[in-house]
Design a protein around this motif. Structure first.
Motif, PDB file in Angstrom:
ATOM      1  N   TYR A   1      -6.578   3.957   5.193  1.00 27.68           N
ATOM      2  CA  TYR A   1      -5.499   4.884   4.837  1.00 27.68           C
ATOM      3  C   TYR A   1      -6.099   6.254   4.550  1.00 27.68           C
ATOM      4  CZ  TYR A   1      -2.464   0.795   4.464  1.00 27.68           C
ATOM      5  OH  TYR A   1      -1.751  -0.340   4.738  1.00 27.68           O
TER       6      TYR A   1
ATOM      7  N   TYR B   1      -0.124   7.886  -5.053  1.00 20.60           N
ATOM      8  CA  TYR B   1      -1.165   8.888  -4.871  1.00 20.60           C
ATOM      9  C   TYR B   1      -0.449  10.192  -4.547  1.00 20.60           C
ATOM     10  CZ  TYR B   1      -4.998  11.609  -2.988  1.00 20.60           C
ATOM     11  OH  TYR B   1      -5.905  12.615  -2.763  1.00 20.60           O
TER      12      TYR B   1
ATOM     13  N   HIS C   1       4.695  18.228  -0.024  1.00 18.61           N
ATOM     14  CA  HIS C   1       4.238  17.018   0.659  1.00 18.61           C
ATOM     15  C   HIS C   1       3.098  16.446  -0.166  1.00 18.61           C
ATOM     16  CE1 HIS C   1       2.232  20.527   2.824  1.00 18.61           C
ATOM     17  NE2 HIS C   1       1.361  20.088   1.957  1.00 18.61           N
TER      18      HIS C   1
ATOM     19  N   TYR D   1      -5.589   9.872   2.831  1.00 10.59           N
ATOM     20  CA  TYR D   1      -4.782  10.432   1.755  1.00 10.59           C
ATOM     21  C   TYR D   1      -4.581  11.936   1.855  1.00 10.59           C
ATOM     22  CZ  TYR D   1      -5.030   5.973  -0.606  1.00 10.59           C
ATOM     23  OH  TYR D   1      -4.900   4.661  -0.920  1.00 10.59           O
ATOM     24  N   HIS D   2      -5.441  12.609   2.572  1.00  7.36           N
ATOM     25  CA  HIS D   2      -5.345  14.059   2.540  1.00  7.36           C
ATOM     26  C   HIS D   2      -4.478  14.589   3.662  1.00  7.36           C
ATOM     27  CE1 HIS D   2      -8.049  14.297  -0.782  1.00  7.36           C
ATOM     28  NE2 HIS D   2      -8.886  13.496  -0.140  1.00  7.36           N
TER      29      HIS D   2
ATOM     30  N   HIS E   1       0.838  -1.192   0.000  1.00 10.78           N
ATOM     31  CA  HIS E   1       0.000   0.000   0.000  1.00 10.78           C
ATOM     32  C   HIS E   1       0.874   1.243   0.000  1.00 10.78           C
ATOM     33  CE1 HIS E   1      -3.399   2.607   0.784  1.00 10.78           C
ATOM     34  NE2 HIS E   1      -4.167   1.577   0.534  1.00 10.78           N
ATOM     35  N   VAL E   2       0.334   2.311  -0.591  1.00 10.65           N
ATOM     36  CA  VAL E   2       1.095   3.554  -0.619  1.00 10.65           C
ATOM     37  C   VAL E   2       0.990   4.269   0.725  1.00 10.65           C
ATOM     38  CG1 VAL E   2       0.849   3.832  -3.104  1.00 10.65           C
ATOM     39  CG2 VAL E   2      -0.852   4.864  -1.578  1.00 10.65           C
ATOM     40  N   HIS E   3       2.054   4.969   1.074  1.00  7.47           N
ATOM     41  CA  HIS E   3       2.123   5.688   2.357  1.00  7.47           C
ATOM     42  C   HIS E   3       2.515   7.137   2.104  1.00  7.47           C
ATOM     43  CE1 HIS E   3       2.031   1.948   4.769  1.00  7.47           C
ATOM     44  NE2 HIS E   3       2.562   1.442   3.670  1.00  7.47           N
ATOM     45  N   HIS E   4       1.979   8.007   2.929  1.00  7.44           N
ATOM     46  CA  HIS E   4       2.297   9.428   2.769  1.00  7.44           C
ATOM     47  C   HIS E   4       3.757   9.672   3.187  1.00  7.44           C
ATOM     48  CE1 HIS E   4       1.160  13.900   3.623  1.00  7.44           C
ATOM     49  NE2 HIS E   4       1.940  13.743   2.581  1.00  7.44           N
TER      50      HIS E   4
ATOM     51  N   HIS F   1       2.375   9.858  -2.005  1.00  2.54           N
ATOM     52  CA  HIS F   1       2.263   8.567  -1.331  1.00  2.54           C
ATOM     53  C   HIS F   1       2.870   7.503  -2.246  1.00  2.54           C
ATOM     54  CE1 HIS F   1      -0.826  11.026   0.530  1.00  2.54           C
ATOM     55  NE2 HIS F   1      -1.196  10.076   1.372  1.00  2.54           N
TER      56      HIS F   1
ATOM     57  N   ASP G   1      -1.372  14.099  -3.567  1.00  2.00           N
ATOM     58  CA  ASP G   1      -2.454  15.000  -3.195  1.00  2.00           C
ATOM     59  C   ASP G   1      -2.396  16.286  -4.024  1.00  2.00           C
ATOM     60  OD1 ASP G   1      -4.703  15.367  -1.713  1.00  2.00           O
ATOM     61  OD2 ASP G   1      -3.701  15.498   0.224  1.00  2.00           O
TER      62      ASP G   1
END
Lengths: 362, 277
Positions: B192, A231, A244, B194-195, A93-96, A247, A233
């Motif tokens: 999760y 991802y 920032h 996202y924002h 999974h993608v992470h920030h 992800h 933002d």
């Protein structure tokens, strides 16, 4: 006695609510997933398994690197160690990555520069976005791309305020909104770590290309690295967040690190020029409060290791020692608010990984 | 360690208060030996309480956060047909800490309505039963672990309600209420986030967010239990607007396993003023 019963009931209910372990001693040998990574053992690339085990033990400590989710080590182009502290599902999974995003903004700008459509780094940003600069304080007209890349724009907006004002308040002209901020110092004079500066770089990329930074990254950075899941933002005007918001999967962050460790190439493909690699990861300014570190173009330099690293809030690092083709990645919970508690300080990660990089450092 | 000591001290004080309430009830029994009079048909109740909460939100980290807080409550109670209609709403907030001293906070607001009718009665007691609907929203801000997002459990549920009342004196009653959710809807955040930042500046966020992306649930998915024990001085109307009191202990449990376990446990010692209408 009857009337004490409710209290006893509450006490019994409280007993149902207990802490659970949030770190788990899982496997550390990477699986072959067909994602572009070649898998090897630590011994085969000259890394000491005991050093890795010692680092793993620290990461499992519930009171150190509290928010750590993933730790990966790659060397010589091979993934040799991979562990997920909370759950294996975090691998897929993608992470920030928080401010590690800034290093990606640097890479996209480098690609634009390599392709010849981005002007010299001494170009004032207002030359790129002139329609947003009418009537500005003349000193702000001299803010260059180099100033933005080294956090020396002088524009005074704290990062906490930046997130709220830019992404929640959503000003109608966000470029002008940032440029209208007061100056804490003349442009180019003083380093202050600001999200506003990489965001202006992202706007400059968008202005010159007619595409968002994410779109450029997708074509020229993620595609060559084989990154298919991400991802990023966006702001209220569809712009990519340059400071920032990116992800990625931990393995994909490690790919970027390995590409940097190999001077801008991944599996034989030149993704960024060696020139931009060298330029962006060279110490340019002294980051206040971090005597052991330097700062390049959105890369933190680590002189004691002859390396450099990304640094995202909470503990998001891709720490690269190019002379050893060594990459160490930590992905952590992204929104913790006490870096010292959660291991979100780069120097701590440099110290944690010392047994790995020190062995090969002259 | 300081916090744990504070919590223990708070629990001791709460227990002492409960004992005091019990003594008040006994004293009232001695003084209230008048003729039984009918209670007010409609009663408005306003109260406040000290509460303790414990929260575990596995979407962030499976550590228990606990601490003290306050609750305000407003309720109406009145006869409706053969039963008793009880409508109540409350808002509350507690400050929380985990075992490492990481801080957080919980905010909640709840509205419910129960209509109960007598099913059993004895010489000085009776038991009522009926349906209850409730709208519960709880926000947990465990900001030491996530300072950008709230984590919520919003639920609208239907279930049985039970009310037992025993007469202590002419004016004082011992009352116990219990209810639990059988089916309803629940809203939870995604695994999760996202924002970068949530729009918490908009006050409607607290009301709309818990009800977003809801799913139908039954007892096996969502467990909500409420227990309340109180001594109550009834409000009467034969001398104008009657006034009463109630002192009680309210305990609540809300648990869901979706998409990760979230447990909220709270107990509140409250005092409330009642006006017969």
């Amino acid at each position: 006695m009857k009337k004490i019963a409710p209290l006893a009931l509450v006490a019994a209910l409280c007993g149902c609510l207990f802490d659970k372990d949030f770190k788990h001693d899982g496997p550390t040998t990477p699986e072959q997933l067909g994602d572009g990574w070649e898998i090897a053992t630590p011994q085969s690339v000259g890394l000491n398994p005991q050093s890795l085990a010692a680092i793993h033990k620290v990461l499992l400590d519930p009171e150190r690197f509290v928010g750590a989710l993933a730790f990966l080590v790659a060397k010589d182009g091979r993934l040799v160690f991979e562990t997920y502290l909370e759950k294996l599902a975090d691998r897929d999974h993608v992470h920030h990555l928080q401010s590690t995003t800034k290093s990606f903004t640097s890479l996209v700008l480098g690609i634009a520069r390599d392709q010849g459509w981005f002007p010299g780094l001494d170009t004032p940003v207002c030359n790129i976005v002139p329609e947003h600069c009418q009537g500005l304080d003349p000193r702000k007209l001299s803010i260059t791309i180099d100033d933005l890349l080294t956090m020396r724009s002088g524009l005074d907006i704290e990062n906490d305020s930046f997130s709220v004002e830019m992404w929640i308040d959503n000003p109608s002209d966000p470029i002008r909104y940032l440029l209208d901020k007061p100056l804490y110092a003349d442009p180019g004079a003083e380093f202050r770590y600001r999200d506003a500066d990489p965001q202006l770089v992202s706007y400059a990329l968008q202005q010159l290309s007619g595409r968002t930074e994410e779109s450029l990254a997708a074509e020229y950075l993620f595609a060559p690295l084989g990154i298919v899941d991400w991802y990023w933002d966006n702001g209220g005007h569809g712009e990519t967040m340059g400071a920032h918001g990116l992800h990625l999967r931990p393995r994909d962050l490690a790919k970027m690190g390995q590409m940097m460790a190999d001077g801008g190439t991944w599996n034989g493909t030149q993704v960024i020029s060696a020139d931009w690699h060298d330029l962006s990861t060279t110490w340019k300014v002294d980051p206040a409060g971090h005597p052991r570190l330097g700062y390049g173009y959105y890369w933190w330099t680590v002189p004691e290791a002859n390396g450099y690293s990304t640094w995202g809030h909470g503990g998001q690092y891709a720490f690269v020692v190019p002379a050893q083709r060594l990459v160490m990645v930590l992905v952590s919970m992204p929104d913790t608010n006490d870096d010292s508690l959660h291991g979100g300080v780069l120097e701590e990660f440099v110290d944690l990984t010392r047994p790995l990089w020190e062995a090969g450092t002259p | 360690m300081y916090l744990r000591v504070t919590m223990r001290s708070w629990m001791k004080e709460s227990f002492a208060l409960l004992v005091a309430i019990t003594c008040t009830s006994a004293a009232a029994k001695a003084s209230d030996q008048g003729v039984a009079r009918p209670e007010a048909g409609h009663t408005l109740i306003l109260g406040a309480g000290l509460r303790g909460d414990a929260v575990r939100e596995d979407l962030i980290v499976p550590l228990t956060f606990s601490g003290p807080g306050l609750r305000l409550l407003l309720a109406y109670r009145g006869r409706l047909g053969p039963g008793l209609l009880a409508v109540s709403g409350d808002v509350g907030m507690s400050m929380l800490w985990n075992r490492y001293g990481h801080p957080g906070a919980t905010l909640d607001h709840n509205v419910d309505a129960a209509w109960t009718g007598r099913v059993l009665r004895g010489m000085s007691w009776h038991l009522e039963m009926g349906p209850q609907i409730a709208l519960d929203s709880r926000f947990n801000y465990l900001f030491s672990w996530d300072d950008a997002h709230g984590y919520w459990l919003g639920s609208q549920w239907l279930g049985p309600a039970f009310r037992w009342e025993g007469r202590l004196t002419d004016r004082w009653r011992l009352e116990s209420r219990a209810s639990f959710a059988v089916l309803g809807f629940e809203g939870r955040p995604p695994v999760y986030r996202y924002h970068k930042q949530e729009t918490r500046a908009d006050p409607t966020y607290f009301f709309t967010q818990p009800n977003s992306s809801e799913k139908f649930v039954t007892l096996t998915d969502l467990q909500v239990v409420r227990l309340d024990v109180a001594v109550r001085r009834a409000a009467y109307t034969n001398t104008g607007v009657g006034r009463g009191w109630s002192f009680g202990l309210d305990a609540r449990l809300a648990r869901t396993g979706f998409p990760a376990t979230n447990i909220n446990l709270g107990a509140c010692l409250y005092a409330a003023r009642a006006w017969g209408l």
